[in-house]
Scaffold this motif. Structure first.
Motif, PDB file in Angstrom:
ATOM      1  N   CYS A  37      34.446  39.364  39.399  1.00 61.21           N
ATOM      2  CA  CYS A  37      35.109  38.299  38.717  1.00 61.21           C
ATOM      3  C   CYS A  37      36.681  38.409  38.544  1.00 61.21           C
ATOM      4  O   CYS A  37      37.290  37.113  38.464  1.00 61.21           O
ATOM      5  N   HIS A  38      37.182  39.329  38.022  1.00 62.44           N
ATOM      6  CA  HIS A  38      38.517  39.630  37.679  1.00 62.44           C
ATOM      7  C   HIS A  38      39.417  39.299  38.855  1.00 62.44           C
ATOM      8  O   HIS A  38      40.597  38.753  38.932  1.00 62.44           O
ATOM      9  N   SER A  39      39.023  39.975  40.061  1.00 66.79           N
ATOM     10  CA  SER A  39      39.773  39.636  41.249  1.00 66.79           C
ATOM     11  C   SER A  39      39.877  38.257  41.692  1.00 66.79           C
ATOM     12  O   SER A  39      40.802  37.475  42.085  1.00 66.79           O
ATOM     13  N   LEU A  40      38.681  37.398  41.412  1.00 72.92           N
ATOM     14  CA  LEU A  40      38.589  36.276  41.812  1.00 72.92           C
ATOM     15  C   LEU A  40      39.276  35.263  40.918  1.00 72.92           C
ATOM     16  O   LEU A  40      40.212  34.285  41.304  1.00 72.92           O
ATOM     17  N   ARG A  41      38.832  35.387  39.780  1.00 74.96           N
ATOM     18  CA  ARG A  41      38.959  34.203  38.666  1.00 74.96           C
ATOM     19  C   ARG A  41      40.200  34.384  37.906  1.00 74.96           C
ATOM     20  O   ARG A  41      40.954  33.490  37.136  1.00 74.96           O
ATOM     21  N   MET A  42      40.853  35.899  37.636  1.00 73.12           N
ATOM     22  CA  MET A  42      42.020  36.008  36.821  1.00 73.12           C
ATOM     23  C   MET A  42      43.089  36.197  37.949  1.00 73.12           C
ATOM     24  O   MET A  42      44.302  35.915  37.644  1.00 73.12           O
ATOM     25  N   LEU A  43      42.960  37.378  38.739  1.00 73.78           N
ATOM     26  CA  LEU A  43      44.028  37.653  39.720  1.00 73.78           C
ATOM     27  C   LEU A  43      44.344  36.525  40.850  1.00 73.78           C
ATOM     28  O   LEU A  43      45.260  36.618  41.463  1.00 73.78           O
ATOM     29  N   ARG A  44      42.941  35.994  41.204  1.00 77.32           N
ATOM     30  CA  ARG A  44      43.027  35.050  42.220  1.00 77.32           C
ATOM     31  C   ARG A  44      43.462  35.574  43.424  1.00 77.32           C
ATOM     32  O   ARG A  44      44.418  35.222  44.156  1.00 77.32           O
ATOM     33  N   VAL A  45      43.002  36.839  43.693  1.00 77.41           N
ATOM     34  CA  VAL A  45      43.257  37.596  45.193  1.00 77.41           C
ATOM     35  C   VAL A  45      42.453  36.527  46.555  1.00 77.41           C
ATOM     36  O   VAL A  45      43.001  37.005  47.601  1.00 77.41           O
TER      37      VAL A  45
END
Ligand code: SF4
Lengths: 502, 237
Positions: B131-139
């Motif tokens: 989730c954090h890679s997708l929606r916070m970091l936007r990788v």
């Protein structure tokens, strides 16, 4: 937004937490984790909720993807709401002046009790003992139906899903689809049991259920002299109130009775019709995945010979100005109650709406309830933790409320508010102490590595003691490695000696 | 370029293999990395559990430990997001260092400009985007772009990949039944792919899903992205 049809309310009922008959108050609700435990164990409820939310989620995504200016709409929605919140006093006074000039009467209510007293007084002044209601979150929040009942006034919910909830002596579990936890046969049983004019031999076909409720409600619309509604938007510069719904039942309530009483949270304002235009696009797409809302009613004061001759607007604070004072938390007041955040929330889909212990379930409830009610109770103190912080809610919110940010902010407030978990405080302080120093961290790592032969077999731990048992109930835990990364780095000069030895 | 490795406290303590893979991979690509011994933790667990007061000194310590580097690379999307999103808000002076922190796939693609890192991993792999890679970091699809170039790999799509696995730090303990229910759905999706390896850019989520996979006897192993990218024919993971 209101409205649902029986076939959309396709789920099984959750355990209800009623304290007493016909008094579904939210006092003394259990904390979120314990309420959620029961819902999670109900596999039928979980399956139905997962199905219902994933269907609407997909449709919303399609409806939003149709617009190339969605990001701009979202940003505008956010800015309009922020502007109103920053100038709330100004716009509220403007609204009061314009509503009054158009023949309405404005009342100010500091809290739920005051709002209920005002509405009760207004209903009593008409001499009526029945009111029809348009689905409204604000009146659920203040417990208006129960307060009216205590005074001998019966409130009839006219939104179909809300009617199902009311006849079932139940609580809503979704903002848009309050009876999402009921399935068709539940609804038939409720109608046969509690709807006096339900036809004998009623089946659970959506058409028959809709017809039964239509006939039941039609009688109420024609006889009721007083209606109570909520408000989706109030346009300050014209004094116009706006309600969005899907069934047309709201329109009946807003136009047929002689007296209309609307209860509105003070944050529901927009400055002008141009601002309203933004939300008339973003709200339907976010909530029902429709391009345009089916029934949008707007009225300004009273018009002789057309609609109610008497109009009262009750402006409700009930914790909102306190919320406004919090720089991080205030963004929750931008909410337009579209329920998109519920439909994408993996926690809501498993725990169901009742676990949130308020009329506001899901991610928005987790940040709104602890703010407007304060974090004094078990359930309110537990709500900021009812999230894995996956961020799906923030992504879909049409007014860009950074729900994870507010959750984390409220977690700090919950922890600072008092020693609810003294053991956790001790553990967190100890971890903080260890992590503040690389030397202490290295020592702790060495201790962990030394324990590895004691703790696990075949590279995993199947059982941990104390609070960590919650982990190993369903998951293995890893066994610490023979040496930490930093120990390896120091021993091998960052792997260089190992490479040389190869 | 002076590059530092921020290995994270979880990897340092529990998953040193991931840190070693980072060093091996970057060295193979011609970049030396430094491991500043003063580093400990980004403060995420404390902040997200409500202990802001405990997080602040960790943020300060982080900024000091990495101040002198041009780039900081980490094998945790979640910690990278914590540093970039929250450090400056907690400690304004930490902003400059925080801006230089990259998650591995961002660093490889955006800073070094490589997608084919010369890896070889002959297994059936499915990838869980955290989730954090997708929606916070936007990788975005950066990790998948890297994986697609890996020699011998059989990369299969994970159904409902974007759904949260239910880890959420202390959420996994505080709301264990909900967390476990989310994890069970993730595990079912992983098993449906027939993959032998579940890959991700965060070992904490892998610890959670992997713990349920071994409990279920699923025969799927969990491997961090860095370890797949570091593997070669001569030196398999
Ligand atoms: S918080 Fe945002 S997504 Fe959730 S109901 Fe309110 S407006 Fe909709």
């Amino acid at each position: 937004m209101t409205g649902t049809t029986p076939d959309r309310a396709t789920s099984h009922r959750a355990t209800s937490h009623h304290e007493g008959p016909a008094m579904p108050t939210y006092v003394g609700m259990p904390s979120f984790p314990s309420a959620a435990r029961a819902a999670v164990a109900d596999t039928r409820l979980r399956g139905n909720l997962a199905h219902a939310t994933s269907t609407i989620r997909g449709r919303r995504a399609e409806a939003v993807a149709e617009l190339d200016d969605w990001a701009a709409l979202r940003e505008s929605g956010k800015q309009i709401k922020d502007h109103v919140l920053a100038n709330l006093g100004h716009y509220l006074r403007m609204l009061e002046e314009r509503v009054t000039a158009a023949g309405g009467t404005v009342h100010w209510a500091r809290d739920a009790d005051e709002a209920n007293r005002i509405v009760i007084g207004l209903v009593k002044a008409t001499g009526e003992t029945e009111v029809v209601k348009v689905k409204s979150m604000a009146t659920q929040e203040i417990g208006l139906n129960e307060a009216l009942a205590e005074q001998g006034v019966t409130a009839y919910e006219t939104d179909l899903a809300e009617l199902i909830v009311q006849l079932g002596d139940d609580r809503p579990s979704h903002i848009l689809v309050p009876a999402i936890h009921r399935n068709r046969s539940d609804i038939r049983d409720i109608f046969l049991r509690s709807m006096p004019d339900a036809p004998e031999g009623l089946s659970d076909s959506p058409a028959e259920l809709a017809e039964a409720s239509r006939r039941h409600l039609r009688a109420k619309f024609l006889s009721a002299k007083v209606a109570v509604s909520g408000v989706n938007f109030a346009v300050a510069d014209t004094g116009t109130l706006v309600v969005l719904e899907s069934e047309g039942n709201g329109r009946m309530c807003l136009t047929l009775p002689e007296t209309l009483i609307s209860v509105m949270g003070v944050e529901k304002l927009v400055p002008s019709w141009r601002d309203l235009e933004v939300f008339l696009q973003s709200l339907p797409r976010s909530s029902t995945a429709e391009r345009m809302n089916p029934y949008t009613s707007a009225w300004t004061g009273v018009t002789p010979g057309d609609g109610p001759g008497e109009f009262h607007l009750v402006l409700l604070d009930n914790g909102r100005t306190a919320t406004l004072a919090d720089e991080v938390g205030r963004q929750a007041l931008r909410c337009i109650r579209c329920s998109a955040c519920l439909n994408v929330c993996p926690v809501y889909a498993r725990a169901g709406g009742h676990a949130y212990g308020s009329p506001y379930p899901g991610p928005i409830g987790a940040i709104l309830s602890p703010q407007i009610r304060g974090i004094g109770s078990e359930v309110d103190a537990s709500l900021p933790f009812a999230s894995s912080l996956c961020g799906a809610c923030y992504e879909v919110c049409p007014v860009a409320i950074d729900i994870p940010e507010v959750l984390v902010h409220l977690r700090a407030r919950a922890v600072e508010s008092g020693p609810r978990h003294p053991l956790e405080r001790t553990a967190m302080n100890a971890a903080g102490w260890t992590l503040r120093s690389p030397t202490r961290l290295a020592l702790a790592q060495r201790a962990a590595s030394a324990s590895r032969r004691l703790v696990g077999r075949r590279g995993r731990i199947r059982r941990l003691p104390g609070p960590l048992k919650a982990w190993t109930d369903t998951r293995d835990a890893p066994v610490p490695p023979p040496e930490s990364f930093r120990a390896w780095w120091a021993r091998t000069d960052g792997g260089r000696t190992e490479e040389r030895d190869k | 370029m002076k590059i530092a490795l921020f290995v994270t406290c979880v990897n340092d303590t529990m998953y040193p293999g991931t840190g070693k893979a980072m060093v091996r991979l970057l060295r193979r690509l011609g970049h030396e990395v430094d491991f500043p011994m003063a580093q400990t933790c980004c403060g995420q667990m404390h902040l997200n559990t409500g202990y802001r007061d405990q997080a602040v000194p960790l943020v300060k310590g982080f900024a000091e430990a990495f101040a002198s580097y041009e780039a900081v690379v980490t094998p945790s999307a979640s910690c990278a997001a914590m540093v970039r999103d929250s450090h400056a808000r907690l400690v304004p002076e930490a902003a400059e260092t925080a801006a230089k922190v990259y998650e591995l796939s961002e660093f490889l693609i955006d800073v070094l400009g490589v997608t084919d890192v010369g890896a070889h991993y002959p297994h059936r792999v499915t990838y869980h985007p955290t989730c954090h890679s997708l929606r916070m970091l936007r990788v975005g699809d950066r990790p998948l772009r890297l994986l697609r170039e890996v020699g011998g790999i059989d990369l299969v799509e994970l159904p409902e990949a974007n759904e949260c696995c239910g880890f959420g730090g202390t959420f996994a303990l505080k709301n264990a039944p909900v967390s476990a229910a989310m994890c069970a759905d993730k595990v079912a999706n992983v098993r449906s792919t027939g993959a032998s390896t579940l890959c991700s850019a965060d070992n904490s989520c892998l610890m959670h899903i992997g713990g349920a996979l071994t409990r279920a006897g699923a025969g799927v192993r969990t491997v961090h992205l860095a370890e797949i990218l570091a593997a070669t024919e001569e030196d398999p993971a």
